[in-house]
Design a protein around this motif. Sequence first.
Motif, PDB file in Angstrom:
ATOM      1  N   ASP A 111     -13.723  14.752 100.399  1.00  0.00           N
ATOM      2  CA  ASP A 111     -14.476  15.554  99.421  1.00  0.00           C
ATOM      3  C   ASP A 111     -15.563  14.644  98.838  1.00  0.00           C
ATOM      4  OD1 ASP A 111     -15.420  17.051  97.276  1.00  0.00           O
ATOM      5  OD2 ASP A 111     -13.462  17.953  96.888  1.00  0.00           O
ATOM      6  N   SER A 160     -21.679  32.617  99.932  1.00  0.00           N
ATOM      7  CA  SER A 160     -22.065  31.506 100.788  1.00  0.00           C
ATOM      8  C   SER A 160     -23.308  31.898 101.583  1.00  0.00           C
ATOM      9  CB  SER A 160     -20.920  31.146 101.739  1.00  0.00           C
ATOM     10  OG  SER A 160     -21.196  29.965 102.437  1.00  0.00           O
ATOM     11  N   PRO A 161     -24.296  31.001 101.701  1.00  0.00           N
ATOM     12  CA  PRO A 161     -24.315  29.629 101.197  1.00  0.00           C
ATOM     13  C   PRO A 161     -24.723  29.553  99.728  1.00  0.00           C
ATOM     14  CG  PRO A 161     -26.316  30.065 102.421  1.00  0.00           C
ATOM     15  CD  PRO A 161     -25.484  31.320 102.521  1.00  0.00           C
ATOM     16  N   ALA A 162     -23.940  28.781  98.940  1.00  0.00           N
ATOM     17  CA  ALA A 162     -24.306  28.567  97.546  1.00  0.00           C
ATOM     18  C   ALA A 162     -25.404  27.527  97.443  1.00  0.00           C
ATOM     19  CB  ALA A 162     -23.078  28.124  96.753  1.00  0.00           C
ATOM     20  N   TRP A 211     -16.731  35.534 101.663  1.00  0.00           N
ATOM     21  CA  TRP A 211     -17.876  34.675 101.968  1.00  0.00           C
ATOM     22  C   TRP A 211     -19.182  35.161 101.343  1.00  0.00           C
ATOM     23  CZ3 TRP A 211     -17.553  30.037 104.284  1.00  0.00           C
ATOM     24  CH2 TRP A 211     -16.387  29.735 104.989  1.00  0.00           C
ATOM     25  N   GLU A 246     -26.932  23.249 101.982  1.00  0.00           N
ATOM     26  CA  GLU A 246     -26.088  22.541 102.941  1.00  0.00           C
ATOM     27  C   GLU A 246     -24.845  23.341 103.324  1.00  0.00           C
ATOM     28  OE1 GLU A 246     -27.013  19.766 104.350  1.00  0.00           O
ATOM     29  OE2 GLU A 246     -28.817  19.612 103.114  1.00  0.00           O
ATOM     30  N   ASP A 247     -24.570  24.416 102.607  1.00  0.00           N
ATOM     31  CA  ASP A 247     -23.359  25.193 102.863  1.00  0.00           C
ATOM     32  C   ASP A 247     -23.511  26.045 104.123  1.00  0.00           C
ATOM     33  OD1 ASP A 247     -22.319  24.159 100.559  1.00  0.00           O
ATOM     34  OD2 ASP A 247     -22.879  25.876  99.320  1.00  0.00           O
ATOM     35  N   PRO A 248     -22.384  26.389 104.768  1.00  0.00           N
ATOM     36  CA  PRO A 248     -22.455  27.276 105.942  1.00  0.00           C
ATOM     37  C   PRO A 248     -22.722  28.711 105.532  1.00  0.00           C
ATOM     38  CG  PRO A 248     -20.166  26.805 105.399  1.00  0.00           C
ATOM     39  CD  PRO A 248     -20.993  25.956 104.477  1.00  0.00           C
TER      40      PRO A 248
END
Length: 697
Positions: free
Chosen positions: A245, A443-445, A440, A448-450
Motif C-alpha cells: 500500500d 472508479s477511476p477516482a 465500480w 492512476e486508478d483502473p
Amino acid sequence: MPDFLFEIGLEEIPARMIAPAQMELARRVQDVLTRERLLEAGSEVHSYSTPRRLAVLVKSVAIAQSDTEELLTGPSWNIAFKNGEPTPAAQAFAKKAGVELSALQKITTPKGEYVSATAQRKGRSATEILAEQLPKELAALYWPKNMYWRPGKPERFVRPVKWLVALLDHAIVPVEFAGVRAANITYGHRILHGSESVTIEHAADYLGQLEAAHVTADVELRRHRIRKALDAAVRSVAGARWREDHPLVDTVTHLTEWPAVILGSFEPEYLTLPEEVLVMVMRDHQKYFAVEDASHKLAPYFLTVLNTQPEEHGDEIIRHGNERVLRARFNDARFFWDVDQKIPLTARVEMLKSVTFQKDLGSYHDKTAATLRIAEKLAGILSEKGARIDTGALLEATKLAKADLTAELVKEFTELQGIVGGLYARAQGLGESVAQAIYWQYSPAGIEDPIPPTAEGQLLGIADRFQTISAMFGIGLEPTGSKDPFGLRRAANGIVKILAESGLPLTLWDLTEAAPRGPATAEKIPAFFRERVEFYLRDVRGFAYDVVNAVLAAGHNDIRDAIARAEALSAVRGADDFIAIAAAFKRMKNILRQAQEKNLLQSEPNYDDSSLTDLAEINLRTRAGQVGKDFHILQRTHKYREALELIATLRPDVDQFFDKVMVMVEDEAIRNARLALILRVQRAFSSIADFSEIVTA
C-alpha cells in the motif's frame, strides 16, 4: 567552501502537506543561492523532513559573492562636459559609479555620445544575503491551510514556528522569522529524547546528531526502515505478508520520526465481513497495514507503525491497546452491516428524496432520475452502434447506484460509498452485473486508478459524472481558475479515461446528445472537455505538447481516435521529410492568415485552373490530388501512420512550389487561384492533425 544548513521547527505538520513543502523549500533555497551567485558548480542540495521540521542542506556554498565589474552609461557627453570641464551632471554620475572624474569615458551609441564608467561592485557575504532573503522565502511558502498564532502579528504559517537553525559550517546565520531568531539549536524525538535540545556543531553533522537524538530526518531512509520493519514483523506468521500500500507507506513515513512496527491480531470471526470493509477500517481509520496469506486472502492480523521505540515489554501493552481499538471498530462495522440488511437497496431509493444533492438541483432521488435518462439514451446509442451491453442491468444499477447513501455503514465509513452498494446488491441477490456496476461506479477516482471492469459499470460511471457536470454547468457552477468545489475536473477526467481505455464506441458528442440541451451543454461543456482531453494526452499519456495541439486542432470528439492519431504523429515527426512538410504547412497557414486579415481570402474561394500556369503549381495540384485519394483511404481505415508517411512524399512538390511561386502577387485572378490551391491542400491533409502546430526548429 562551507556547507549551509537551514531548518525550521514547527508543531506537527499534517502528513499530506509535508512532501510538497519539503520540495518547495529546497527549491526556494536553491533559487536564492543561484540567483545571488552563491551556488558553486558541483554543489549538492538535499532536503529533509519529519512531522516537526523541514530542512535543507547545501554542500559547498560560496562564502561571498565574487566582485564584479559593471559598465554604466550616464548623461550625454555634451551635458556632462562643457568646454572640456566636468559639469555637476558628470560629478553626480562619477559619485554614483564610485569612480574618479578622470575614469569617465566617452562611448558612441546609435543615439549619440554618452559618458560611461566601469563600476566595481563588491560581492555581498552569504550570511548577509541569506539573512535578508530566507524570511521572504519562508513567508511565500505555499500551504493549503495557514494559521495565525501571534496576536496582532502578520505572519501566517501551517503551524506555529518553534525554532530555526541556520548554519554556514559552524557559523550561525542571523535569519529571523515569526519572532524566532536562528541558532544552532534543534530538538530530537519528543518522547525518546524529551525536551533536551541538540546543539548542531557543524552543518555537515546535522543528520548524525539527529539520529543520536532518535530522529531520522532523511525521508527515504525512514521509508526504507518502515518497509524493512514491516517485513520483519510479519515473518512471525507463516506464509503471511503485508499487503502492499504505497500511499499508506507515504502517510506513516510522514507521521513518524523514529518508526517501529508491531504486529497485532484480531478474531477470525470478523473475516465473515467483506474484505473491503475490514481493510478500509484498518487503513483509513487506524493507519494499519492489512496482512494476507499465501493465497492473497485477508489474514486475521494487522501491522501498526509507531512513532516511538517501545520499552521492554511495552510492545505488549501497545499491541493490546491497538487490538482493542480495532475490535471496537470492527464491531461497529458488523453492527451497521447487519442493521443495513433489514432494508434492501430497492427500498432505499425512495429514501434518497431526503438526501440533498445540491440546493438548486434537488435531492439524490432527482439526480438518480436524471442519470437514469442519460444512461438509457447512451444504451440506445450503443445498441445502434452494435455494441453489446446488458441494458436491464445498467438501468437497474443506475437506479440503485446512490441508494447506499442512506446506509448506516456508509454514514460511518464514507469512503465506502458505492463499494457498500455493490456489496449489498450482491448479498441481496440483485445480480452480479448490477453489483459490479454499482461497486465500480466511482472508479477511476484518480487518473492512476483502473476503470470499471464491465461495460455496465463504465457506462454508469460516465452517465453519473456527465449528469453532474451538465447539471452544475447548467446553473453556472462550472470550475473557475484553480477552484473546483464540486470536483468537476476530476469527474471529466474519469469520463475521458473511461472513453480512452474501454471498448465503448462512444464519443463526446454522444454524451452531449444524451444530456438535456442548453447553452452550457452546447457551448461551455465541449470546451471544458477539450481541456480534459488535452490533459489526458499530455500528462497521462505523455505526448509532446505540440503533438497534442496538432491532434486536437483536427478534433477530439473520438478520444481513442485522437490517441491513435497522436501515436502516429509521434512516430513520424522526427523524419526529415515530415519536418519539412510541417514547416511548409505552417508557411501555408501564415500566408492564408495574412490574406484573411487583408480580406483577400474567401471561405470557399473559386478554383480557376486556367490561372495556374506555372509548372510548380500545376505539379503541386496534380500530386496533391493523386496523393489525396490514397490518403483518404488510409485515413478512413485508421491507418494514420501510413497516411502521414504518404503526406511526407509531397515534400519535393511543396518545396518546388514555394521556391518557384509567389502567392501574394498583384494579379487578383492568379493570387486567388494560388490561395485556393494552398487552402485546399491544407484542408485536404489536416484531418489527422494540424501540422502547422508541430515545432520544427
